[in-house]
Design an enzyme around this catalytic site. Structure first.
Site, PDB file in Angstrom:
ATOM      1  N   CYS B 109       0.297  -0.927   0.242  1.00 20.05           N
ATOM      2  CA  CYS B 109      -0.282   0.025   0.207  1.00 20.05           C
ATOM      3  C   CYS B 109       0.986   1.278  -0.292  1.00 20.05           C
ATOM      4  O   CYS B 109       1.494   1.747  -1.132  1.00 20.05           O
ATOM      5  CB  CYS B 109      -1.482  -0.052   1.328  1.00 20.05           C
ATOM      6  SG  CYS B 109      -2.502   1.027   0.857  1.00 20.05           S
ATOM      7  N   HIS B 239      -3.374  -5.267   1.242  1.00 13.51           N
ATOM      8  CA  HIS B 239      -2.151  -5.529   2.324  1.00 13.51           C
ATOM      9  C   HIS B 239      -2.611  -7.160   2.598  1.00 13.51           C
ATOM     10  O   HIS B 239      -3.610  -7.436   3.227  1.00 13.51           O
ATOM     11  CB  HIS B 239      -3.557  -5.200   3.337  1.00 13.51           C
ATOM     12  CG  HIS B 239      -3.893  -3.143   3.237  1.00 13.51           C
ATOM     13  ND1 HIS B 239      -2.583  -2.973   4.279  1.00 13.51           N
ATOM     14  CD2 HIS B 239      -4.079  -2.591   2.505  1.00 13.51           C
ATOM     15  CE1 HIS B 239      -2.759  -1.569   3.599  1.00 13.51           C
ATOM     16  NE2 HIS B 239      -3.263  -1.533   3.214  1.00 13.51           N
ATOM     17  N   GLU B 241      -0.931  -8.534   4.679  1.00  9.49           N
ATOM     18  CA  GLU B 241      -0.887  -9.031   6.699  1.00  9.49           C
ATOM     19  C   GLU B 241      -2.012  -8.822   6.917  1.00  9.49           C
ATOM     20  O   GLU B 241      -2.137  -9.005   8.641  1.00  9.49           O
ATOM     21  CB  GLU B 241      -0.042  -7.515   7.038  1.00  9.49           C
ATOM     22  CG  GLU B 241      -0.571  -6.224   7.306  1.00  9.49           C
ATOM     23  CD  GLU B 241      -0.544  -5.332   6.086  1.00  9.49           C
ATOM     24  OE1 GLU B 241      -0.218  -6.002   4.875  1.00  9.49           O
ATOM     25  OE2 GLU B 241      -1.546  -4.508   5.967  1.00  9.49           O
TER      26      GLU B 241
END
Lengths: 996, 279
Positions: B109, B239, B241
């Site tokens: 990002c 994302h 994570e």
């Protein structure tokens, strides 16, 4: 020399910002604009070489893949009108600050005092529009003239003067520090003039108390030793006005109320806060005994409860209504970054884990005239939504729960509730994290942003109604990044034990934060000349009360100050030592060598007698609605789904990051297409554990039109039933109350003050009754009591509103339940009974009525049922659950069905009824908003176990989930009363706010 | 693990508006790193920590400097010009040394925006500091938080996406995620070398799509992620994570899902690469 750098998109690159403005111009102003392009302008007022300026323009300022830069030559071309919008002098310019830092990295040289970078935006408009149209576009959409300035040029003028003239919005204050003394030995009339002209918001009685203090010979003798005369200084008067403001002191909640009910029974209530709110918590905690989980209530910036052995939870919800009315973007942004500082400044400091937002607006599509000072509801909507978006997203805190509530009266003042929760280790450096203290001799330290004239009189101005003369200076613009930097630093300083005490600098600025901290240890000695300023020319009283953002106040032991300041320097955070805490008993403020305020701490905090407030309850009687009985309610259901209060808020919610920090479990939207509305949020704050935090809220201002007792009871119940729906445990859940009222003080301006005060009393009574029944301790809260607009002729008062928030725990987040139906064949249950309670419902509002039969909460039955339901959830027996609120059963069924992409067949004859059987009919069964009900689906193989778990409670199987994507509801006479495809129901529900 | 083994160390840089450091470090640990250190950029600029002591660099999500000059622009400038206090070098020297040592970097990002705007991606011919592409405002004009299907390019050299079957499902949360190449030649070269690692697609991971909301930002060629020719430097807007456990998935209460989330594979691959090549 001042230089202009302009950054324009390359010709072939799309300009989404311009396109959005174009859509808004068409949508809201119906003007024929063909094209809007935008240009970013940096006005650089600093000694830089041409080479350095070019390097800055070409480097950090410009993305050369899509943009081009121009130094001192205008970039604009091909337009009919150009509008340039920049900030007014003194308004925080976040982009300008970042630009300046970027230049400092480039050159390796810090800017000199007075040097700066200022930003503005140019809008290039093309189309068949007139100068008057452009004025309308500018003042209606592009520029909030309170905080921004603008220039409009047509193409010819622009060409003739070769661009937009350079303007530097620098504050040019005279460098003098003036301290005035105010003569209070004057007439009462004159005392009131002093209060009003100075935006002190002090009453005559309060002014007289101050007058009396300055007649006391002992006081005068003490002052003389400090070189002060018998008259109060402006610093002292302002400090008292902040400390005693309704905003800070909660005088209405602390006042003595003479309450008379509808039967003429009289009762004296000494402090609503003590009698109801504090007593609720005390009595619930006693009831809980050794299961009590409260750690710190009411005394700190936020409430603290136990989460588990290792962690404590912190939660606070605030409002920022008045600033949002004047500058929706800045007001709301400040609202969110402001409430962030509350949990951060609680105990020794908490890491922030989520935000919640609830907004109350008037209809954004309102198309009739408004009083001149009021912004149109759609601008409030746009600005507030964007302000909270920037505040929350940039801070890296997920926005997990919220709602939008609509009522025409919120045109007078919008309500902007912002909540933030935090988590902290149960102990830090061996001490309970929720405790803190100050030693005399600790240094007064301010960390974070600098002080300017922004936000002066915020506390006192929000203690009055909004009027034509509400001060511009009350508005601040927050900066999430400055605050984030400060938090990154302070959380590490906390873990190293570098400070003893931390608190927020919010309303009232240093005057309030240091004033309150002085109350902890018995005094202070603070030099305002040591406070860092944004620009010269602030008088001492302005430094003391400025509400400039992103500041925390700390008490740092002298032995730790060097390590503290060195660490701050490395993190790029400005900290200043302003003085020391003492046990002198005095709030002692200096400017350089000169004492400018010397007030006894006891007088500041305890000098005020309680207000006397009359309250008389006369139940309102509304026209009894004549509800037309129909054969088919499908059209009514679709209208309800499309109504502002029920419809999908996804266009807003998707703009909020609800997943950052990685612990999201139940998101705002859920279901087969990720678009069904969740009842509550579940997050895992500690990523290697499956214990979850559950947060939910309830709010139903419309019920206040009938009785605020039931408005409150329903709000508390709604919060808890949302919380319970997803799987929240009843053994660890706490409440927060946020009262937003219209002025309840009987006066010439408010002739119905005694009724509004009675509404407040009844609301408090319900809060106590329901929270006691639900074992809900109140851990924190806030009140905002002056939500009225009055310009001398038009008065708009908001409906009395309680936002009730709950926070608690789910033992295992993997057992959470969502609201979408899961599979065909599942059995549909309705938990709870339905009664003749259409009063103040969405349905009656749709038909133009209020009614009188407001829903009433049966707490004993509800609590028992919630407990049984929770056991069923923990046993894995529940497939889906949705709470019933606005729009009743029909709306809840439609939402659950289309979220799960499965149909539903329901039979109203099987719905449990309470009350007179003769009043039972289809319309009430479909749309009544009777409290404490859940719509649950259960797999057929779990039927027996679920019914056993719920044994002894009111619940009934009312239908089945179907593969056919249709909602079918059979009425009590056996006919079909609702039949509609899920696609059309969802379309109705999604359409209303989709494009906003 | 025996004491004789060298620890694999991941670093996540935070500060000035980075927000995803905790979950990024968590994902590194779950992925198999022995250690994941969250380092404030001041720890690097003071010389207390050095990139040289780590094997895997995470430039993760957030709003560096508030996106004030355009996303990640101010941080790109800081990385290039900031000096390290006690060492006679700039931060950029450490970063270039890290890359030259063949160590992997993942930009997510805001971190992807940073890598592209510094020039670390696609970095043709090892030209690490020349920007040839950008990430700009979403076509819809708004920040968006929504989940997207990402079709994998199995021919890409990325070490992070090895073993992904057809695609992965992840959330995006950004206002400036539209990938734009500076010229068609650059885009051609990205395509020719299979540097476009992930693309927005429909739920079947079949065809890349330009349609909102599946393609949430209007990225050219539906590009969601690119890597350099070595495959060691990769950036993506979604994302990874944020999806390391099934409860992160928006439909975990209604679908049968494996315990582990789709995003974890990127961190697992990074850990395996480090373990096999760098320690």
């Amino acid at each position: 020399m001042t230089r202009r750098i302009e950054i324009a998109l390359r010709v072939q690159v799309r300009d989404p910002r311009g396109e959005r403005i174009k859509r808004e111009i068409e949508h809201f102003l119906h003007l024929p604009v063909e094209r809007v392009r935008t240009i970013d302008v940096y006005t650089v007022d600093a000694a830089l070489s041409d080479a350095e300026l070019q390097q800055a323009a070409a480097g950090p300022f410009c993305d050369q893949v899509i943009q081009e830069w121009h130094l001192d030559t205008p970039a604009a071309r091909d337009f009919d009108y150009l509008v340039e919008v920049g900030l007014r002098p003194g308004v925080t310019d976040n982009v300008g600050r970042t630009a300046r830092e970027a230049v400092e990295y480039l050159t390796g040289r810090p800017f000199q005092p007075g040097e700066g970078v200022y930003t503005s935006v140019q809008y290039l408009l093309s189309g068949k529009i007139t100068h008057a149209d452009v004025e309308r576009i500018t003042t209606g959409l592009l520029c909030n003239t309170l905080i921004q300035r603008y220039t409009i040029l047509d193409a010819a003028t622009f060409a003739a003067q070769r661009g937009v003239p350079v303007f530097v919005p620098k504050v040019l204050g005279e460098i003098k520090t003036e301290v005035r003394e105010i003569n209070l030995e004057v007439t009462d009339q004159e005392l009131m003039r002093i209060s009003k002209d100075g935006v002190l918001a002090l009453t005559l009685e309060e002014m007289q108390i101050i007058q009396a203090h300055f007649r006391d010979v002992q006081v005068l003798a003490a002052r003389q030793k400090m070189g002060l005369g018998p008259r109060p200084t402006d610093v002292e008067l302002e400090a008292l006005a902040q400390t005693w403001s309704e905003h800070c002191k909660h005088k209405i909640f602390a006042g003595t109320v003479q309450y008379e009910d509808e039967e003429g029974n009289r009762q004296e209530i000494k402090s609503l806060f003590k009698s109801f709110i504090q007593r609720t918590t005390k009595d619930v905690r006693e009831k809980l005994g050794d299961r009590d989980f409260c750690l710190s209530v009411f005394k700190d910036n936020a409430g603290v409860i136990r989460f588990n052995d290792d962690w404590s939870l912190v939660f606070k919800v605030e409002t920022h209504n008045s600033p949002s009315a004047l500058d929706p973007y800045g007001g709301a942004l400040t609202g969110i970054v402001g409430v962030n500082r509350d949990p951060f400044g609680t105990g020794q400091g908490a890491k922030l884990i989520f935000n919640t937002d609830v907004f109350c607006f008037a209809d954004p599509f309102y198309d009739k005239p408004l009083p001149s000072r009021l912004l149109h509801p759609r601008r409030i909507y746009e600005g507030v939504v964007e302000g909270v978006e920037h505040g929350g997203n940039k801070s890296g805190i997920p926005t997990v729960n919220g709602s939008l509530v609509f009522d025409g009266r919120f045109a007078g003042k919008p309500l902007v509730f912002c909540g933030t929760a935090g988590i902290m280790p149960a102990t830090i450096n061996g001490k309970p994290s929720h405790e803190k203290h100050i030693e005399p001799g600790d240094l007064i330290v301010m960390a974070g942003g600098r002080i300017g004239k922004d936000g002066i009189h915020g506390a006192t101005f929000s203690s009055e109604e909004l009027n034509e003369n509400s001060p511009v200076s009350a508005v601040q613009i927050g900066d999430p990044i400055t605050q984030k930097r400060m938090f990154d630093f302070l959380i590490r300083a906390r873990d190293k034990g570098l400070y003893n005490f931390i608190t927020d600098n919010g309303a009232g600025g240093l005057s309030s934060s240091i004033g309150e901290m002085s109350g902890e240890c018995g005094g202070c000695r603070m030099d305002l000349a040591k406070a860092p300023l944004k620009y010269a020319g602030l008088n001492p009283w302005e430094i003391l009360i400025s509400e400039a953002q992103e500041r925390m106040s700390l008490a740092v032991p002298p032995a730790k100050i060097d390590e503290f300041t060195e660490m701050a320097r490395r993190f790029g955070v400005e900290v200043s030592v302003l003085g020391e805490f003492t046990d002198s008993g005095y709030f002692h403020i200096l400017h350089g060598e000169r004492t400018v305020a010397y007030l006894p701490v006891a007088f500041m905090h305890e000098g005020l007698p309680p207000m006397q407030l009359p309250a008389k309850w006369v139940p309102p009687r509304h026209e009894e609605p004549r509800v037309v009985i129909q054969n088919d309610y499908t059209a009514d259901l679709k209208q309800l789904l499309a109504s502002l209060n029920v419809c999908s808020k996804e266009s807003v919610v998707r703009r909020y990051d609800h997943e950052v920090q990685g612990g999201s479990v139940v998101k705002p939207f859920t279901g087969a297409a990720n678009d069904g509305p969740s009842d509550a949020a579940v997050v895992r704050p500690v990523l290697d554990s499956f214990e979850g935090v559950v947060v939910a809220h309830g709010i139903c201002p419309r019920y206040s039109d009938i009785d605020t007792y039931h408005m409150t009871a329903n709000a508390v119940d709604e919060a808890l039933r949302n919380y319970v729906a997803v799987g929240g445990s009843l053994d660890l859940v706490a409440g927060l109350d946020n009262f937003c009222w219209c002025d309840p003080v009987l006066s010439e301006k408010t002739p119905d003050g005694d009724y509004k005060m009675a509404q407040l009393v009844r609301s408090n009574q319900a809060l106590y009754d329901v929270c006691m029944a639900y074992n809900l301790p109140l851990i924190s809260g806030k009140d905002s009591m002056k939500n009225d607009f009055y310009d001398g002729s038009v008065k708009i008062s908001i409906p009395p509103t309680l936002l009730f928030s709950v926070i608690g725990r789910i033992e295992d987040a993997r057992k959470a339940v969502t609201m979408d139906v899961k599979r065909p064949g599942d059995i549909v249950y309705l938990l709870g009974k339905t009664g003749n309670e259409l009063g103040a419902s969405e349905y009656l509002a749709l038909k133009g009525f209020v009614g009188n039969r407001v829903p009433q909460v049966d707490t004993a039955k509800a609590y028992k049922r919630y407990r049984a339901y929770h056991e069923a959830v923990m046993a894995g027996l529940v497939a889906s659950c949705h709470d019933l609120s606005d729009g009743g059963l029909a709306v809840a069924a439609a939402e659950s069905a289309f979220a799960g992409a499965c149909g539903m067949n329901l039979d109203l004859t099987r719905v449990l009824w309470t009350g007179d059987d003769g009043e039972r009919n289809d319309v009430t069964l479909l749309f009544a908003e009777s409290a404490s009900r859940h719509l649950v689906t259960v797999r057929p193989e779990n039927r027996g176990a679920f019914e056993a778990a719920m044994g002894g409670n009111c619940f009934a199987s009312i239908g089945v989930v179907t593969a056919e994507p249709v909602l079918t509801i059979t009425g009590i006479d056996g006919g079909t009363v609702v039949r509609a495809g899920l696609a059309e129901l969802k379309e109705a529900w999604q359409r209303t706010l989709k494009d906003l | 693990m025996g004491y004789f083994m060298v620890k694999t160390r991941a670093i996540v840089i935070t500060g000035n508006g980075t927000n995803c450091e905790v979950e990024a470090a968590h994902a590194c640990r779950l992925g198999g790193f022995d250690e994941a250190v969250i380092a404030h950029i001041s720890d690097l600029l003071s010389g207390d920590l050095r990139l040289d002591d780590f094997h895997f660099l995470n430039l993760t999500g957030g709003f560096l400097d508030g996106d004030d000059l355009g996303s990640a622009k101010a941080q790109a400038n800081r990385f290039k010009y900031a000096r390290v206090d006690d060492l006679s070098e700039h931060l950029i020297d450490q970063l270039l040394r890290f890359i030259q040592a063949g160590k992997p970097i993942l930009g997510v990002c805001n971190g992807f925006q940073l890598m592209v705007k510094m020039g670390l991606l696609p970095a043709f011919d090892g030209n690490l500091l020349q920007q040839v592409a950008t990430l700009t405002f979403n076509d819809c004009g708004r920040f968006q938080d929504r989940w997207v299907y990402l079709k994998n390019n199995p021919a890409s050299p990325s070490i992070f996406t090895r073993g992904i079957d057809r695609g992965i499902y992840l959330p995006i949360r950004h206002g400036e995620g539209k990938f734009v190449a500076a010229s068609s030649e650059i885009m051609d070269r990205i395509e020719a070398n299979n540097l476009a690692v992930l693309r927005y697609s429909g739920p079947d991971y079949e065809e890349p799509t330009m349609a909102f909301p599946e393609n949430p930002n209007g990225s050219e060629h539906a590009i969601a992620a690119i890597c350099d020719e070595s495959g060691l430097l990769m950036g993506l807007m979604p994302h990874p994570e944020a999806f390391v456990h099934r409860t992160n998935h928006p439909r975990w209460t209604r679908e049968e899902l494996p315990e582990e989330g789709d995003g974890l594979i990127l961190f697992r691959n990074a850990a395996e690469y480090v373990r096999s090549k760098l320690v």
